[in-house]
Design a protein around this motif. Structure first.
Motif, short mmCIF file in Angstrom:
data_model
loop_
_atom_site.label_atom_id
_atom_site.label_comp_id
_atom_site.label_asym_id
_atom_site.label_seq_id
_atom_site.Cartn_x
_atom_site.Cartn_y
_atom_site.Cartn_z
N VAL A 70 0.86 -1.18 0.00
CA VAL A 70 0.00 0.00 0.00
C VAL A 70 0.90 1.23 0.00
CG1 VAL A 70 -1.76 1.27 1.27
CG2 VAL A 70 -1.78 -1.24 1.26
N ILE A 71 0.66 2.13 -0.92
CA ILE A 71 1.44 3.36 -1.01
C ILE A 71 0.57 4.49 -0.48
CG2 ILE A 71 2.61 4.96 -2.55
CD1 ILE A 71 3.08 2.48 -4.39
N SER A 72 1.10 5.20 0.51
CA SER A 72 0.34 6.28 1.14
C SER A 72 1.26 7.46 1.40
CB SER A 72 -0.26 5.81 2.47
OG SER A 72 -0.83 6.90 3.15
N PRO A 73 0.79 8.68 1.15
CA PRO A 73 1.63 9.85 1.44
C PRO A 73 1.58 10.27 2.91
CG PRO A 73 -0.42 10.55 0.48
CD PRO A 73 -0.45 9.04 0.49
N LEU A 74 0.77 9.60 3.72
CA LEU A 74 0.57 10.03 5.10
C LEU A 74 1.35 9.14 6.06
CD1 LEU A 74 -3.28 10.56 4.80
CD2 LEU A 74 -1.48 12.29 4.63
N ILE A 75 2.51 9.62 6.50
CA ILE A 75 3.39 8.81 7.35
C ILE A 75 2.70 8.44 8.66
CG2 ILE A 75 5.52 8.88 8.71
CD1 ILE A 75 6.78 10.43 6.37
N ALA A 76 2.02 9.36 9.31
CA ALA A 76 1.36 9.06 10.57
C ALA A 76 0.28 7.99 10.39
CB ALA A 76 0.76 10.32 11.18
N LEU A 77 -0.45 8.06 9.29
CA LEU A 77 -1.49 7.06 9.01
C LEU A 77 -0.87 5.68 8.80
CD1 LEU A 77 -4.47 6.42 8.50
CD2 LEU A 77 -4.09 7.01 6.10
N MET A 78 0.27 5.63 8.10
CA MET A 78 0.95 4.34 7.88
C MET A 78 1.26 3.68 9.22
SD MET A 78 3.81 4.64 4.94
CE MET A 78 4.10 6.37 4.67
N LYS A 79 1.87 4.42 10.13
CA LYS A 79 2.25 3.86 11.42
C LYS A 79 1.03 3.39 12.19
CE LYS A 79 4.88 4.56 15.65
NZ LYS A 79 4.30 3.35 16.15
N ASP A 80 -0.02 4.21 12.24
CA ASP A 80 -1.25 3.83 12.95
C ASP A 80 -1.85 2.56 12.37
OD1 ASP A 80 -0.97 6.05 14.55
OD2 ASP A 80 -2.54 7.22 13.56
N ALA A 92 2.60 -7.00 9.14
CA ALA A 92 2.59 -5.72 8.44
C ALA A 92 3.83 -4.92 8.83
CB ALA A 92 1.33 -4.93 8.81
N ASP A 93 4.20 -4.00 7.97
CA ASP A 93 5.32 -3.11 8.25
C ASP A 93 5.15 -1.87 7.39
OD1 ASP A 93 7.69 -2.12 9.34
OD2 ASP A 93 8.72 -4.03 9.10
N PHE A 94 5.93 -0.85 7.67
CA PHE A 94 5.91 0.34 6.84
C PHE A 94 7.32 0.81 6.59
CE2 PHE A 94 5.76 1.90 11.16
CZ PHE A 94 6.54 3.06 11.16
N TYR A 95 7.47 1.62 5.55
CA TYR A 95 8.77 2.11 5.10
C TYR A 95 8.56 3.56 4.71
CZ TYR A 95 12.92 2.44 2.08
OH TYR A 95 14.11 2.79 1.49
N ASN A 96 9.34 4.46 5.29
CA ASN A 96 9.24 5.86 4.89
C ASN A 96 10.53 6.61 5.17
OD1 ASN A 96 9.12 7.24 7.54
ND2 ASN A 96 7.21 6.09 7.78
N SER A 97 10.59 7.83 4.67
CA SER A 97 11.81 8.62 4.72
C SER A 97 12.18 9.10 6.13
CB SER A 97 11.67 9.84 3.80
OG SER A 97 10.59 10.65 4.21
N SER A 98 11.27 9.01 7.09
CA SER A 98 11.58 9.47 8.44
C SER A 98 12.33 8.41 9.26
CB SER A 98 10.30 9.86 9.18
OG SER A 98 9.55 8.71 9.53
#
Length: 113
Positions: A70-80, A92-98
């Motif tokens: 799933v590609i999402s521009p909302l980093i906080a939403l990804m983590k939640d 599940a996991d997430f990957y982002n620039s932060s």
């Protein structure tokens, strides 16, 4: 898996809904969107905030073989969403620039595995 042919074909998706998310029924339009996604069609679903959009891609990801990205521009939403999925027993996991590079690399290695 085509869900619209017969009532019994909907049972597995309802089981996943109950088992992983604790719901007995879908919100308006969710099942139709999920059926469309699972039929392999490109899908644009416009729903209000709190309308249950996340479930529309999370359930097909659970119901079908393979990996759902799933590609999402909302980093906080990804983590939640990842935290919620993990709490419900879904890998599940997430990957982002932060994230630090080590975390990003670890996530990519698990993804490839």
């Amino acid at each position: 898996m085509k869900l619209t042919k017969e009532k019994d074909a909907r049972l597995p998706i309802h089981n996943l809904l109950k088992r992983h998310f604790g719901y007995d029924t879908f919100r308006p339009n969710q099942l139709e969107v999920i059926e469309h996604v699972m039929s392999g069609k490109d899908t644009l679903a416009i729903m209000p905030t709190g309308g249950g959009k996340s479930l529309c891609y999370q359930l097909p990801g659970l119901a079908q073989e393979g990996l759902a990205i799933v590609i999402s521009p909302l980093i906080a939403l990804m983590k939640d969403q990842v935290d919620s999925l993990l709490a419900n027993g879904v890998a599940a996991d997430f990957y982002n620039s932060s994230q630090p590079q080590e975390i990003q690399q670890n996530t990519l290695e698990r993804l490839m595995a």
